[in-house]
Design a protein around this motif. Structure first.
Motif, PDB file in Angstrom:
ATOM      1  N   THR A  15       0.842  -1.195   0.000  1.00  0.00           N
ATOM      2  CA  THR A  15       0.000   0.000   0.000  1.00  0.00           C
ATOM      3  C   THR A  15       0.879   1.248   0.000  1.00  0.00           C
ATOM      4  O   THR A  15       1.989   1.259   0.518  1.00  0.00           O
ATOM      5  N   GLY A  16       0.361   2.284  -0.621  1.00  0.00           N
ATOM      6  CA  GLY A  16       1.107   3.535  -0.683  1.00  0.00           C
ATOM      7  C   GLY A  16       2.453   3.392  -1.361  1.00  0.00           C
ATOM      8  O   GLY A  16       3.457   3.921  -0.882  1.00  0.00           O
ATOM      9  N   SER A  17       2.477   2.709  -2.502  1.00  0.00           N
ATOM     10  CA  SER A  17       3.760   2.390  -3.133  1.00  0.00           C
ATOM     11  C   SER A  17       4.025   3.155  -4.423  1.00  0.00           C
ATOM     12  O   SER A  17       4.822   2.738  -5.253  1.00  0.00           O
ATOM     13  N   GLY A  18       3.389   4.301  -4.574  1.00  0.00           N
ATOM     14  CA  GLY A  18       3.635   5.105  -5.765  1.00  0.00           C
ATOM     15  C   GLY A  18       4.866   5.980  -5.667  1.00  0.00           C
ATOM     16  O   GLY A  18       5.328   6.512  -6.673  1.00  0.00           O
ATOM     17  N   ARG A  19       5.393   6.123  -4.455  1.00  0.00           N
ATOM     18  CA  ARG A  19       6.544   7.021  -4.273  1.00  0.00           C
ATOM     19  C   ARG A  19       7.350   6.619  -3.048  1.00  0.00           C
ATOM     20  O   ARG A  19       6.959   5.735  -2.300  1.00  0.00           O
ATOM     21  N   SER A  20       8.462   7.242  -2.856  1.00  0.00           N
ATOM     22  CA  SER A  20       9.276   7.162  -1.649  1.00  0.00           C
ATOM     23  C   SER A  20       9.594   5.724  -1.228  1.00  0.00           C
ATOM     24  O   SER A  20       9.983   4.904  -2.047  1.00  0.00           O
ATOM     25  N   ASN A  39      -0.104  -0.093  -5.020  1.00  0.00           N
ATOM     26  CA  ASN A  39      -1.317   0.595  -4.571  1.00  0.00           C
ATOM     27  C   ASN A  39      -1.072   2.091  -4.407  1.00  0.00           C
ATOM     28  O   ASN A  39      -0.064   2.508  -3.844  1.00  0.00           O
ATOM     29  N   VAL A  40      -1.998   2.878  -4.933  1.00  0.00           N
ATOM     30  CA  VAL A  40      -1.998   4.326  -4.724  1.00  0.00           C
ATOM     31  C   VAL A  40      -3.387   4.733  -4.278  1.00  0.00           C
ATOM     32  O   VAL A  40      -4.378   4.070  -4.582  1.00  0.00           O
ATOM     33  N   ARG A  41      -3.444   5.825  -3.556  1.00  0.00           N
ATOM     34  CA  ARG A  41      -4.743   6.304  -3.071  1.00  0.00           C
ATOM     35  C   ARG A  41      -5.575   6.891  -4.202  1.00  0.00           C
ATOM     36  O   ARG A  41      -6.767   6.621  -4.308  1.00  0.00           O
ATOM     37  N   SER A  42      -4.943   7.718  -5.065  1.00  0.00           N
ATOM     38  CA  SER A  42      -5.704   8.348  -6.150  1.00  0.00           C
ATOM     39  C   SER A  42      -4.861   8.645  -7.384  1.00  0.00           C
ATOM     40  O   SER A  42      -5.410   8.777  -8.479  1.00  0.00           O
ATOM     41  N   ASN A  43      -3.552   8.726  -7.238  1.00  0.00           N
ATOM     42  CA  ASN A  43      -2.689   9.137  -8.345  1.00  0.00           C
ATOM     43  C   ASN A  43      -2.293   7.927  -9.194  1.00  0.00           C
ATOM     44  O   ASN A  43      -1.226   7.339  -9.024  1.00  0.00           O
ATOM     45  N   ARG A  44      -3.163   7.575 -10.122  1.00  0.00           N
ATOM     46  CA  ARG A  44      -2.909   6.407 -10.971  1.00  0.00           C
ATOM     47  C   ARG A  44      -1.621   6.572 -11.777  1.00  0.00           C
ATOM     48  O   ARG A  44      -0.861   5.612 -11.957  1.00  0.00           O
ATOM     49  N   ALA A  45      -1.377   7.776 -12.284  1.00  0.00           N
ATOM     50  CA  ALA A  45      -0.194   8.000 -13.104  1.00  0.00           C
ATOM     51  C   ALA A  45       1.079   7.685 -12.321  1.00  0.00           C
ATOM     52  O   ALA A  45       2.035   7.122 -12.869  1.00  0.00           O
ATOM     53  N   GLU A  46       1.090   8.047 -11.051  1.00  0.00           N
ATOM     54  CA  GLU A  46       2.248   7.764 -10.218  1.00  0.00           C
ATOM     55  C   GLU A  46       2.458   6.253 -10.079  1.00  0.00           C
ATOM     56  O   GLU A  46       3.580   5.753 -10.203  1.00  0.00           O
ATOM     57  N   GLY A  47       1.367   5.534  -9.834  1.00  0.00           N
ATOM     58  CA  GLY A  47       1.457   4.083  -9.731  1.00  0.00           C
ATOM     59  C   GLY A  47       1.878   3.440 -11.034  1.00  0.00           C
ATOM     60  O   GLY A  47       2.677   2.499 -11.048  1.00  0.00           O
ATOM     61  N   GLU A  48       1.353   3.938 -12.132  1.00  0.00           N
ATOM     62  CA  GLU A  48       1.716   3.382 -13.444  1.00  0.00           C
ATOM     63  C   GLU A  48       3.196   3.607 -13.737  1.00  0.00           C
ATOM     64  O   GLU A  48       3.845   2.788 -14.400  1.00  0.00           O
ATOM     65  N   GLY A  49       3.742   4.703 -13.217  1.00  0.00           N
ATOM     66  CA  GLY A  49       5.163   4.945 -13.391  1.00  0.00           C
ATOM     67  C   GLY A  49       6.007   3.875 -12.722  1.00  0.00           C
ATOM     68  O   GLY A  49       7.014   3.420 -13.285  1.00  0.00           O
ATOM     69  N   ALA A  61       3.811  -6.508 -12.599  1.00  0.00           N
ATOM     70  CA  ALA A  61       3.193  -5.578 -11.653  1.00  0.00           C
ATOM     71  C   ALA A  61       1.865  -5.094 -12.197  1.00  0.00           C
ATOM     72  O   ALA A  61       1.579  -5.226 -13.390  1.00  0.00           O
ATOM     73  N   MET A  62       1.074  -4.545 -11.307  1.00  0.00           N
ATOM     74  CA  MET A  62      -0.184  -3.908 -11.686  1.00  0.00           C
ATOM     75  C   MET A  62      -0.460  -2.762 -10.730  1.00  0.00           C
ATOM     76  O   MET A  62       0.037  -2.734  -9.602  1.00  0.00           O
ATOM     77  N   VAL A  63      -1.246  -1.802 -11.188  1.00  0.00           N
ATOM     78  CA  VAL A  63      -1.675  -0.681 -10.353  1.00  0.00           C
ATOM     79  C   VAL A  63      -3.015  -1.011  -9.727  1.00  0.00           C
ATOM     80  O   VAL A  63      -3.895  -1.588 -10.387  1.00  0.00           O
TER      81      VAL A  63
END
Length: 250
Positions: A15-20, A39-49, A61-63
């Motif tokens: 969870t919360g793995s779009g950054r940092s 998993n991202v809360r709302s920023n799909r683009a960040e997760g897709e990155g 992987a998947m978002v």
């Protein structure tokens, strides 16, 4: 087993793995051969990155866009994971916010919001994933704690309380899930350096790491790989500090 693709065939939700730190853990587990749900809360683009980074490594992987406060969204994330990958071996409860507000100014809504993400979110994710993790022969849950949960911090009563609660949740689950051979631990990272100033220590009156710098995301992710992987199967119920000597946990 060689320390190379030792998680091949395994599946992790982070969870919360779009950054940092979350992103760093996702890349680390993917390097070990694990399929990762970013998993991202709302920023799909960040997760897709992050997914693209993993796929570039040759990984899977998947978002999953889901607010961990929302039990229905978490259940949908788990269902999507099982549909795509067929199993769940590891859950990393990393999602958190670290807002600052004095207790005089803090509302009950502020309190509940932070505790909802950190504690309720971990609860929802464990409940949703548990049936699948019990079917694994190497199931593991890793909760990400916080230095403030042990040391305290001004203007963070809600964060400190939630992170301290994560340690208790870990110990309770370790006892309860041991008969299913599921390990449960908490990894407690130090202060994170600012990306634009990686060698500076963020200003704080009590947090002074002995090693002279704040943490970087890649300081923590290798231990995630150990704790979840085959080398960590005899470690459970532990609160493990990785903080450059800022705090000597017991």
């Amino acid at each position: 087993m060689p320390f190379n693709k030792e998680m091949d065939g395994r599946v992790a939700i982070i969870t919360g793995s779009g950054r940092s730190i979350g992103r760093s853990m996702a890349l680390e587990l993917a390097d070990a051969g694990c399929a990762v749900v970013v998993n991202v809360r709302s920023n799909r683009a960040e997760g897709e990155g992050v997914v693209k980074e993993i796929e570039k490594m040759g990984g899977r992987a998947m978002v999953a866009v889901a607010d961990v406060i929302d039990a229905k969204a978490v259940n949908a994330m788990v269902e999507a994971t099982l549909k795509k990958f067929g199993r769940i071996d590891y859950l990393v409860n990393n999602a958190a916010l670290r807002q600052e507000k004095s207790i005089e100014e803090m509302t009950f809504e502020d309190w509940r919001f932070i505790n909802g993400i950190i504690l309720d979110g971990a609860f929802h994710c464990v409940k949703a994933c548990l049936e699948a993790i019990k079917k694994s022969d190497a199931g593991s849950i890793l909760n990400i704690g916080g230095l403030t949960g042990a040391m305290g911090a001004p203007d963070r009563a809600h964060v400190v309380t939630a992170k301290a609660g994560i340690a208790g949740f870990t110990r309770a689950l370790a006892m309860e899930l041991a008969p299913h051979k599921i390990t449960v631990n908490t990894l407690v990272p130090a202060m994170l350096a600012r990306p634009d100033k990686p060698n500076e220590i963020p200003a704080h009156p009590v947090y002074r790491p002995l090693l002279g710098r704040a943490g970087w995301p890649d300081d923590f992710s290798p231990l995630t790989r150990v704790l979840l992987g085959p080398g960590g199967r005899y470690i459970t119920g532990q609160i493990i500090n990785v903080n450059g000597g800022t705090y000597f946990g017991t």
